[in-house]
Design an enzyme around this catalytic site. Structure first.
Site, short mmCIF file in Angstrom:
data_model
loop_
_atom_site.label_atom_id
_atom_site.label_comp_id
_atom_site.label_asym_id
_atom_site.label_seq_id
_atom_site.Cartn_x
_atom_site.Cartn_y
_atom_site.Cartn_z
N GLU A 233 0.83 -1.21 0.00
CA GLU A 233 0.00 0.00 0.00
C GLU A 233 0.86 1.26 0.00
O GLU A 233 0.52 2.25 -0.65
CB GLU A 233 -0.95 -0.02 1.20
CG GLU A 233 -1.97 -1.13 1.17
CD GLU A 233 -2.87 -1.09 -0.06
OE1 GLU A 233 -3.14 0.02 -0.57
OE2 GLU A 233 -3.30 -2.17 -0.52
N HIS A 236 1.79 2.10 -3.53
CA HIS A 236 0.75 2.79 -4.29
C HIS A 236 0.83 4.30 -4.05
O HIS A 236 0.67 5.09 -4.99
CB HIS A 236 -0.63 2.28 -3.87
CG HIS A 236 -1.01 0.96 -4.48
ND1 HIS A 236 -0.82 0.67 -5.82
CD2 HIS A 236 -1.57 -0.14 -3.94
CE1 HIS A 236 -1.26 -0.55 -6.07
NE2 HIS A 236 -1.71 -1.07 -4.95
#
Length: 654
Positions: A233, A236
Site C-alpha cells: 500500500e 501505491h
C-alpha cells in the site's frame, strides 16, 4: 508381527488459500489531489539534482491509531509500520528536499489559480485540509493564499498563519486506523494513496494509509502477509497508481506525457485521472489467444517504460516482449494498478497475495521509471515464477503453454491440471516453502470463454471442462500450485507453510512424521500412501504427496531430519525409506530427495562448500529403521477407528 485388522483413515482438508489478501487501492480522483507544493527552491535546481539520497518517510499518526487495542497497536507501531518504512527507505533514493516542507491547503470547491510557481485558492481555502481519513495539522500547512474571482489581488489571506513545517523528510505518511466502509468490503486489511504532489517534478510528497482494526490479525504466521500488505500500500502512495502514471518523467526530468496549457496532462473523464501517453502504457493486440475449442483475439495493457521493459524481457528470456502486462480484471482498485496475476503470480504488486509475496527487480524498475527515484536493486527479492520460460509463457495463454508442454511430455509447471479431490494429493511450491495443492476446481457457473483453459481434464466428464479453472480469477483462472489452510467446520486448524511451528499437525495425526519450523522445507513423497502399524491395527492415510521436514546442508550434501534421525541425500529423486516408531505406531513411507542445489545454495556451514555431484549411496551407509515387536499374548480386541471427515471447501477467490 501380528496384524489383526486394517483401518482405513480418510483425511480430507478444506483447502483454502492461507494468505489471501485482496488489494483495495482506489486511486484518488483528480480533484482529491493537491498539487504544486513548492519545496522552496527553483524548479530547475531540483531537476538537476541527482536522485542519490535515501528516501526519508515521516509517519504521522491520527488519534485513531492510539485507540487500537494494546496488542494491535504494539504490532503496528513497533513492527509493521517501522519495518515497511525501513524497506522502502532502503530500496529507494530521491532528490532530497533541502528546505522545510509545508503542504498546500485545499481550496474551497477545488477552484484555484497557479501564479509564479505558487498555488492560490479562488476566494477562500477550505476550513480543513485532509489526507485520506486524516486531518492535516495546521503546523504542516503553508499559509492560505487566495485570489479574487478574476485571479487578481493575490496574496496571503489575512489572519492565516504559516505552519512550522516538516524538516528531515521527503514524504509525509498520514496513518489512521478506522473501520471504514471500505474495510468491510472483502475483509480489507489496509489501503493507501497519495494526496499531495510537489511542483518541480510532480513527485508524491504526502500520502495516507488506513489500517482496518477489525481485520488486523496478530498471529505470527499472518505477520509476513500483513507486513507485505502495508509495504504494497505504501508503494501505491509513492508511485504505482493510475492517478500518477501521467506524471512519470524520464531521467532528465522531462514529462513522458505531454502537458496542456494549465501544465497538466489531459483529464480522463471516465477514470477521473490524468491520461498517460503510450510512452508509459500501451495497448498490445494478441490476435490468436488459445482457449477451449479455438482461439480469440485479446488486447492487453503493458507498462512499456524503459527499465521495466528491460527487466521483464530479461526475467522471462523473451527479447521481443513489449513490456510488463498490467492486470485487466477486478474493480477500479485492482485493474491497471497491479501487475497481471497470470504472468507475475507471487510478485507482491499483483492485485492479490496468494502466497509468498516478493518485491522483485521489476517493481523496483517501475519506481525508477517514474523519474522520481533511483532503486537499490540489492533489496530486490527473487521472483521464481516464470523465470527463463520464454515468450510462449509470457505472451500466450496458459492453455497454449500447457498444451504444448504436455504434447512434448514436459512438465506444465508452474501451472497444473490436477483437480482437488479425494484422495488428496499435495505437492510443494516451487521454492519448497509450503505444502501445496493444485488450485484447479469446479466453479458454479461456466467460465467466460476467454478463461476456459482445458479441452479435457482427468476425472472430469467430457463437456464439463468449461466449469473448471483455477481458484484465482485475477490469474485468468489458470490453475497453479498454491499453499492452503486446513479447516474443520470452517475454522482454521493450521496452515501449510513449512516455516511456522504452529502448523505442526497434532501428534495423533502426524502420520508422515512432519516437522514445521524455521529450518524446514517441503519434501515430496512417492505415490505410495503412508501407513501406521500397531500390533493390532494398520492405518492407511489417503492424504499423501508431500510434507515439511527439517534439513541442513553439510559436506556437499543435503541432510533431512525425521524423528531425530538424519537421512543423507546422495542424488536427486533418491528414494529414502522411512520406518520409524513414534507415539506407539510404526510409521512407513518414502521421501524423494530434492536436488541439493535447490535447498543448499548458500546454506552450507562452510562458505566454500558446494553441492557434490549426484552419486550412488555408499555401501557403508545404513539408514536407521525401527521394527514393530509384538508379544505372544492374546491380542486385545480390534479397535476400529471412526473415519475422520473434514469437509473440503473451495479455494477462496480474491
Amino acid at each position: 508381527m501380528l496384524l489383526w485388522g486394517v483401518v482405513g483413515v480418510v483425511l480430507a482438508v478444506a483447502a483454502t488459500s492461507s494468505s489471501s489478501h485482496h488489494c483495495s487501492h482506489v486511486h484518488p480522483k483528480d480533484h482529491e489531489v493537491v498539487r504544486g507544493v513548492n519545496l522552496g527552491e527553483p524548479h530547475h535546481v531540483i531537476r538537476k539534482r541527482a536522485a542519490d539520497q535515501p528516501l526519508r518517510i515521516l509517519l504521522y499518526y491520527d488519534i485513531s491509531v492510539y485507540r487500537l487495542d494494546e496488542e494491535k497497536f504494539e504490532l503496528i507501531n513497533n513492527t509493521v509500520l517501522p519495518e515497511a518504512v525501513r524497506f522502502w527507505e532502503s530500496a529507494l533514493m530521491v532528490r532530497r528536499a533541502v528546505s522545510t516542507i509545508r503542504l498546500n491547503r485545499k481550496c474551497e470547491n477545488n477552484q484555484l489559480f497557479y501564479r509564479r510557481d505558487e498555488v492560490y485558492c479562488k476566494n477562500a481555502c477550505s476550513e480543513k485540509t485532509t489526507c485520506g481519513e486524516v486531518e492535516v495539522p495546521d503546523e504542516h500547512l503553508e499559509v492560505c493564499r487566495t485570489c479574487n474571482d478574476t485571479g487578481q489581488d493575490c496574496g496571503a489571506q489575512p489572519g492565516s498563519v504559516r505552519g512550522q513545517g516538516i524538516d528531515g523528510a521527503d514524504f509525509i505518511f498520514y496513518v489512521s486506523a478506522t473501520q471504514t466502509e471500505r474495510c468491510n468490503k472483502g475483509q480489507t486489511v489496509a489501503y493507501a494513496a497519495h494526496c499531495q504532489q510537489e511542483a518541480a517534478l510532480d513527485r508524491p510528497i504526502a500520502g495516507h494509509a488506513n489500517l482496518c482494526p477489525d481485520n488486523i490479525v496478530t498471529k505470527r504466521q499472518e505477520l509476513e502477509i500483513l507486513l507485505s500488505t502495508v509495504k504494497h500500500e505504501i508503494l501505491h502512495a509513492l508511485g504505482f497508481s493510475v492517478s500518477l502514471y501521467a506524471f512519470y518523467r524520464d531521467q532528465e526530468g522531462n514529462p513522458l506525457t505531454p502537458r496542456v496549457e494549465n501544465g497538466k496532462p489531459l483529464l480522463n473523464e471516465k477514470l477521473q485521472a490524468r491520461q498517460w501517453s503510450d510512452r508509459v502504457i500501451r495497448s498490445v493486440h494478441r490476435p490468436s489467444w488459445l482457449v477451449r475449442g479455438g482461439s480469440l483475439a485479446r488486447d492487453v495493457l503493458m507498462m512499456v517504460t524503459p527499465r521495466v521493459t528491460e527487466e521483464v524481457r530479461k526475467h522471462f528470456n523473451c527479447p521481443q516482449l513489449e513490456g510488463a502486462e498490467l492486470e485487466d480484471q477486478g474493480d477500479e482498485g485492482t485493474s491497471l494498478t497491479h501487475w497481471e496475476k497470470r504472468v507475475f503470480e507471487n510478485e507482491a504488486m499483483t492485485g492479490t497475495h496468494t502466497q509468498n509475496p516478493v518485491y522483485s527487480r521489476l517493481t523496483l524498475a517501475l519506481m525508477e521509471d517514474t523519474g522520481w527515484y533511483r532503486a537499490n536493486y540489492s533489496m530486490a527479492q527473487p521472483l521464481l515464477w516464470g523465470r527463463g520460460l520464454g515468450c510462449d509463457f509470457v505472451m500466450k495463454s496458459c492453455k497454449e503453454w500447457m498444451d504444448k508442454r504436455h504434447a512434448r511430455g514436459e512438465s506444465i509447471a508452474p501451472f497444473c491440471a490436477k483437480v482437488k479431490r479425494d484422495p488428496l494429493e499435495t505437492e510443494c511450491t516451487s521454492d519448497r516453502s509450503s505444502v501445496a495443492l493444485c488450485n484447479l476446481l469446479e466453479h458454479t457457473e461456466q467460465l467466460p470463454r476467454m478463461f476456459q483453459n482445458f479441452d479435457e481434464i482427468a476425472h472430469v466428464a467430457p463437456g464439463q471442462e468449461g466449469f473448471y479453472g483455477g481458484s484465482v480469477s485475477l490469474a485468468d483462472y489458470c490453475p497453479y500450485i498454491q499453499e492452503f489452510t486446513w479447516r474443520s467446520k470452517n475454522v482454521v486448524v493450521r496452515g501449510s507453510h513449512c516455516r511456522y511451528f504452529e502448523n505442526n499437525p497434532h501428534k495423533e495425526k502426524n502420520f508422515a512424521l512432519e516437522k514445521y519450523g524455521d529450518d524446514s522445507k517441503c519434501i515430496l513423497h512417492t505415490n505410495k500412501m503412508w501407513e501406521e502399524r500397531s500390533c493390532t491395527q494398520l492405518r492407511q492415510w489417503q492424504h499423501w504427496g508431500s510434507g515439511c521436514y527439517e534439513y541442513h546442508c553439510a559436506d556437499g550434501r543435503l541432510h533431512i531430519h525425521v524423528e531425530n534421525y538424519t537421512f543423507t541425500c546422495y542424488a536427486e529423486n533418491q528414494k529414502v525409506t522411512i520406518q520409524l516408531l513414534s507415539n506407539g505406531w510404526l510409521h512407513n513411507g518414502v521421501l524423494l530427495c530434492p536436488p541439493c542445489s535447490k535447498l543448499c545454495q548458500g546454506m552450507f556451514e562452510k562458505p566454500d562448500d558446494k553441492c557434490l555431484p549426484d552419486s550412488i549411496i555408499p555401501p557403508d551407509v545404513k539408514y536407521h529403521q525401527d521394527e514393530l515387536i509384538c508379544g505372544q499374548s492374546v491380542p486385545e480386541p480390534l479397535v476400529w477407528m471412526s473415519f475422520l471427515s473434514i469437509f473440503i471447501s473451495a479455494f477462496v477467490h480474491r
